[in-house]
Design a protein around this motif. Structure first.
Motif, PDB file in Angstrom:
ATOM      1  N   ASP A 129       0.816  -1.217   0.000  1.00 53.45           N
ATOM      2  CA  ASP A 129       0.000   0.000   0.000  1.00 53.45           C
ATOM      3  C   ASP A 129       0.850   1.267   0.000  1.00 53.45           C
ATOM      4  O   ASP A 129       0.430   2.295  -0.533  1.00 53.45           O
ATOM      5  N   GLY A 130       2.032   1.227   0.606  1.00 57.32           N
ATOM      6  CA  GLY A 130       2.855   2.429   0.686  1.00 57.32           C
ATOM      7  C   GLY A 130       3.216   2.954  -0.695  1.00 57.32           C
ATOM      8  O   GLY A 130       3.036   4.144  -0.994  1.00 57.32           O
ATOM      9  N   LEU A 131       3.716   2.080  -1.558  1.00 58.65           N
ATOM     10  CA  LEU A 131       4.089   2.497  -2.908  1.00 58.65           C
ATOM     11  C   LEU A 131       2.849   2.882  -3.705  1.00 58.65           C
ATOM     12  O   LEU A 131       2.875   3.861  -4.468  1.00 58.65           O
ATOM     13  N   ALA A 132       1.765   2.148  -3.532  1.00 63.75           N
ATOM     14  CA  ALA A 132       0.536   2.461  -4.270  1.00 63.75           C
ATOM     15  C   ALA A 132       0.016   3.853  -3.896  1.00 63.75           C
ATOM     16  O   ALA A 132      -0.416   4.622  -4.765  1.00 63.75           O
ATOM     17  N   ILE A 133       0.065   4.198  -2.607  1.00 63.10           N
ATOM     18  CA  ILE A 133      -0.414   5.518  -2.176  1.00 63.10           C
ATOM     19  C   ILE A 133       0.476   6.618  -2.749  1.00 63.10           C
ATOM     20  O   ILE A 133      -0.014   7.666  -3.196  1.00 63.10           O
ATOM     21  N   ARG A 134       1.798   6.417  -2.767  1.00 64.33           N
ATOM     22  CA  ARG A 134       2.699   7.432  -3.323  1.00 64.33           C
ATOM     23  C   ARG A 134       2.409   7.661  -4.806  1.00 64.33           C
ATOM     24  O   ARG A 134       2.365   8.799  -5.278  1.00 64.33           O
ATOM     25  N   ILE A 135       2.223   6.579  -5.541  1.00 68.50           N
ATOM     26  CA  ILE A 135       1.974   6.713  -6.977  1.00 68.50           C
ATOM     27  C   ILE A 135       0.636   7.395  -7.230  1.00 68.50           C
ATOM     28  O   ILE A 135       0.517   8.276  -8.098  1.00 68.50           O
ATOM     29  N   GLU A 136      -0.388   7.028  -6.479  1.00 66.94           N
ATOM     30  CA  GLU A 136      -1.695   7.666  -6.656  1.00 66.94           C
ATOM     31  C   GLU A 136      -1.631   9.155  -6.314  1.00 66.94           C
ATOM     32  O   GLU A 136      -2.276   9.981  -6.970  1.00 66.94           O
TER      33      GLU A 136
END
Length: 263
Positions: A238-245
């Motif tokens: 989720d950490g990388l997904a939140i940064r990309i979003e």
């Protein structure tokens, strides 16, 4: 006649005075316009400098966003591999092999200049030698993806083949580079221990079936992380997904076009 001459002189003097005043006014107007142009040029240079700084900051943000977009967390990839591992297949080691840097081809040395013939008396001067053409630089090869070698044991060759096909379907690896590089039938390394062995008789230790020792080679997929958001979410990255979003919402990263490869 005297009055006529005085009248002509008065007209000439009046015309000269009027022209002089007119020219003086034009010079003042030209000076004012030149000052305005100088101010506008100064403002234009300031705006150009601001635009250049803005473009530089934007490029830095996009470069940073590109770094995030190239990250593929190993936690998500390991979960993906674990979910694809068939029953009877064990993974012993996963090794990432970074590609070696491409050798830079040296540019060929320029040809030596042609020797000019010795000047003889009365000979006409030789024409100037044509300039030596500059050698073209060799094309830069695109960066290669990192290799990944998965090794372990399986019960049968069919299980190894099934596992390789499942790895090919993973969005984290490049299907065209996924291949089986070794599969060898070996004695089972597991050891069987018999407890409470009777001293009166000899208990026969069961013989284990041989196993298949395999190695599968693949490459990391060039698919960027922004195109793998559903996969990252499902693998709890989720950490990388939140940064990309967040980067997409701010317009730093463009939303991906196309569909993610299905598992």
């Amino acid at each position: 006649a005297l009055l006529f001459a005085l009248g002509i002189n008065a007209i000439v003097m009046g015309t000269w005075w009027w022209k002089t005043n007119e020219n003086s006014g034009l010079v003042k107007e030209q000076t004012r316009l030149d000052e305005e142009v100088a101010k506008l040029n100064t403002q234009a240079n300031v705006i150009k400098a601001i635009n250049a700084e803005t473009d530089k900051v934007t490029a830095e943000y996009k470069a940073l966003a590109g770094v995030f977009d190239q990250i593929k967390p190993w936690s998500a990839m390991l979960q993906d591999l674990s979910a694809r591992t068939p029953a009877g297949v064990q993974i012993a080691k996963i090794e990432q092999i970074d590609p070696s840097p491409s050798p830079v081809a040296a540019a060929p040395p320029p040809p030596p200049p042609a020797a000019s013939p010795a000047a003889s008396p009365g000979a006409s001067p030789s024409p100037a030698a044509s300039p030596t053409p500059v050698a073209a630089l060799p094309p830069v090869a695109p960066p290669q993806a990192a290799k990944v070698v998965i090794s372990g044991i399986a019960s049968t060759f069919d299980q190894v083949n099934d596992f390789m096909l499942l790895v090919q379907r993973s969005p984290f690896f490049l299907n065209t580079d996924t291949k089986l590089i070794a599969a060898t039938l070996k004695n089972n390394p597991a050891q069987v221990q018999v407890r409470n062995q009777s001293t009166a008789g000899v208990t026969e230790i069961p013989k284990l079936r041989p196993v298949v020792e395999y190695k599968i080679e693949t490459s990391l997929s060039p698919t960027v992380a922004s195109e793998l958001l559903p996969e990252l979410r499902s693998k709890q990255a989720d950490g990388l997904a939140i940064r990309i979003e967040t980067l997409q919402e701010k317009g730093v990263l463009e939303p991906p076009i196309g569909e993610v490869k299905k598992p």
